[in-house]
Design a protein around this motif. Structure first.
Motif, PDB file in Angstrom:
ATOM      1  N   UNK A  49       0.681  -0.982   0.062  1.00 30.87           N
ATOM      2  CA  UNK A  49       0.063  -0.124   0.350  1.00 30.87           C
ATOM      3  C   UNK A  49       0.721   0.918   0.010  1.00 30.87           C
ATOM      4  N   UNK A  50       0.336   2.688  -0.723  1.00 28.16           N
ATOM      5  CA  UNK A  50       1.312   3.564  -0.574  1.00 28.16           C
ATOM      6  C   UNK A  50       1.300   3.920   1.349  1.00 28.16           C
ATOM      7  N   UNK A  51       2.218   5.023   1.433  1.00 28.78           N
ATOM      8  CA  UNK A  51       2.200   5.077   2.715  1.00 28.78           C
ATOM      9  C   UNK A  51       1.518   6.181   3.822  1.00 28.78           C
ATOM     10  N   UNK A  52       0.344   6.909   2.963  1.00 27.68           N
ATOM     11  CA  UNK A  52      -0.313   7.064   3.427  1.00 27.68           C
ATOM     12  C   UNK A  52      -1.530   5.846   4.020  1.00 27.68           C
ATOM     13  N   UNK A  53      -2.207   5.073   2.744  1.00 29.37           N
ATOM     14  CA  UNK A  53      -2.698   4.600   3.245  1.00 29.37           C
ATOM     15  C   UNK A  53      -3.039   3.806   4.286  1.00 29.37           C
ATOM     16  N   UNK A  54      -1.129   3.312   4.571  1.00 29.81           N
ATOM     17  CA  UNK A  54      -0.531   2.598   5.411  1.00 29.81           C
ATOM     18  C   UNK A  54      -0.987   3.083   6.569  1.00 29.81           C
ATOM     19  N   UNK A  55      -0.350   4.501   6.731  1.00 35.18           N
ATOM     20  CA  UNK A  55      -0.465   5.257   8.110  1.00 35.18           C
ATOM     21  C   UNK A  55      -2.358   5.159   8.675  1.00 35.18           C
ATOM     22  N   UNK A  56      -3.200   5.295   7.709  1.00 36.69           N
ATOM     23  CA  UNK A  56      -4.593   4.714   7.467  1.00 36.69           C
ATOM     24  C   UNK A  56      -4.537   4.105   8.992  1.00 36.69           C
ATOM     25  N   UNK A  57      -4.122   2.780   7.813  1.00 37.70           N
ATOM     26  CA  UNK A  57      -4.584   2.089   8.503  1.00 37.70           C
ATOM     27  C   UNK A  57      -4.285   1.567  10.163  1.00 37.70           C
ATOM     28  N   UNK A  58      -2.605   2.327  10.844  1.00 37.74           N
ATOM     29  CA  UNK A  58      -2.686   1.906  11.256  1.00 37.74           C
ATOM     30  C   UNK A  58      -3.437   3.315  12.606  1.00 37.74           C
ATOM     31  N   UNK A  59      -3.507   4.495  11.498  1.00 36.12           N
ATOM     32  CA  UNK A  59      -4.187   5.270  13.094  1.00 36.12           C
ATOM     33  C   UNK A  59      -5.223   4.820  13.441  1.00 36.12           C
TER      34      UNK A  59
END
Ligand SMILES: [Zn+2]
Length: 269
Positions: free
Chosen positions: A83-93
């Motif tokens: 996944x793109x970096x921003x989508x990864x971040x969304x999955x975590x936050x």
């Protein structure tokens, strides 16, 4: 000789359990852990809770996991590294926000869905305030990770009994090996699939027999304790120990436990 191989109350070993996905079999596993005083960390997929009946419910979440640690496993359990970096971040936050809202507590831990990651995953974890990430790469040893963002466990539960037996052997026969940490991971539903609940019952029973020597703790408790120990200051002559942290620390001095209380200096004879 001073050695940083002691845990709270001067204990010489640590054991932690780490279980992924949050399916209904967590209920039975937690009953077993609670019976024997074993502590676990449960990595939950917030996007499936309340939607898929195979998973535990939001209502029971705070009481079911009371006394254990709730941690992140992403919102939807994707292959994060694809996944793109921003989508990864969304999955975590978003996972962290949902689990913190449900528990009313800080959620600081993570395990990698499918055990995979990319460099961007580690960046996203840091930005999302997730301080450790459990992999599925078994070390088959009792050592701490060099980097808690990639915390490799000792073993999967199906292979844990020989390590438990080794730890008990060390306690009884090999005191010079003190300081080890056993980290076991798995999924509670595997005990149903493999019809081997007796394995975890037996192993927890064996460990509980050694509760005077073993510290049972969640993943984050072990990380916090280890990071506190790393901040211990020792004078050049080895006689003064200063603990600048808010956590009581135990060290081994000439084969006996010594407590260095939070914020205090201990002068050795
Ligand atoms: Zn998973």
């Amino acid at each position: 000789m001073i050695r940083t191989n002691r845990y709270p109350d001067g204990k010489s070993y640590a054991v932690t359990m780490s279980y992924d996905d949050g399916l209904l079999a967590d209920r039975k596993l937690i009953e077993i852990f609670n019976t024997y005083g074993i502590k676990g960390t449960f990595h939950l997929i917030s996007g499936r809770i309340g939607k898929n009946p195979a998973y535990i419910t939001w209502d029971e979440l705070p009481t079911l996991y009371a006394g254990h640690e709730v941690a992140c496993h992403s919102v939807e359990h994707p292959h994060l590294e694809q996944m793109p970096a921003n989508a990864q971040y969304e999955q975590l936050i978003e996972d962290r926000k949902a689990l913190e809202a449900a528990t009313g507590k800080l959620v600081r831990g993570f395990s990698f869905p499918f055990g995979t990651w990319s460099a961007a995953t580690l960046d996203a974890m840091k930005t999302a305030g997730l301080e450790y990430g459990r992999t599925t790469n078994n070390t088959n040893n009792f050592l701490f990770p060099e980097n808690f963002l990639l915390w490799h466990p000792t073993c999967h539960h199906k292979d844990c009994e020989r390590h438990v037996d080794q730890m008990i052997y060390n306690i009884e026969k090999a005191p010079w090996r003190a300081g080890g940490m056993l980290y076991v991971w798995g999924h509670s539903y595997e005990f149903n699939n493999d019809n081997n609940w007796d394995l975890i019952e037996r192993v927890c029973g064996k460990l509980a027999n050694y509760k005077d020597s073993i510290w049972f703790a969640t993943n984050v408790e072990i990380m916090d304790y280890k990071k506190a120990v790393e901040q211990l200051k020792v004078s050049a002559d080895g006689k003064k120990l200063y603990n600048p942290t808010a956590t009581d620390i135990w060290v081994d001095v000439d084969d006996a436990p010594v407590k260095v209380p939070a914020g205090e200096t201990v002068v050795l004879a």
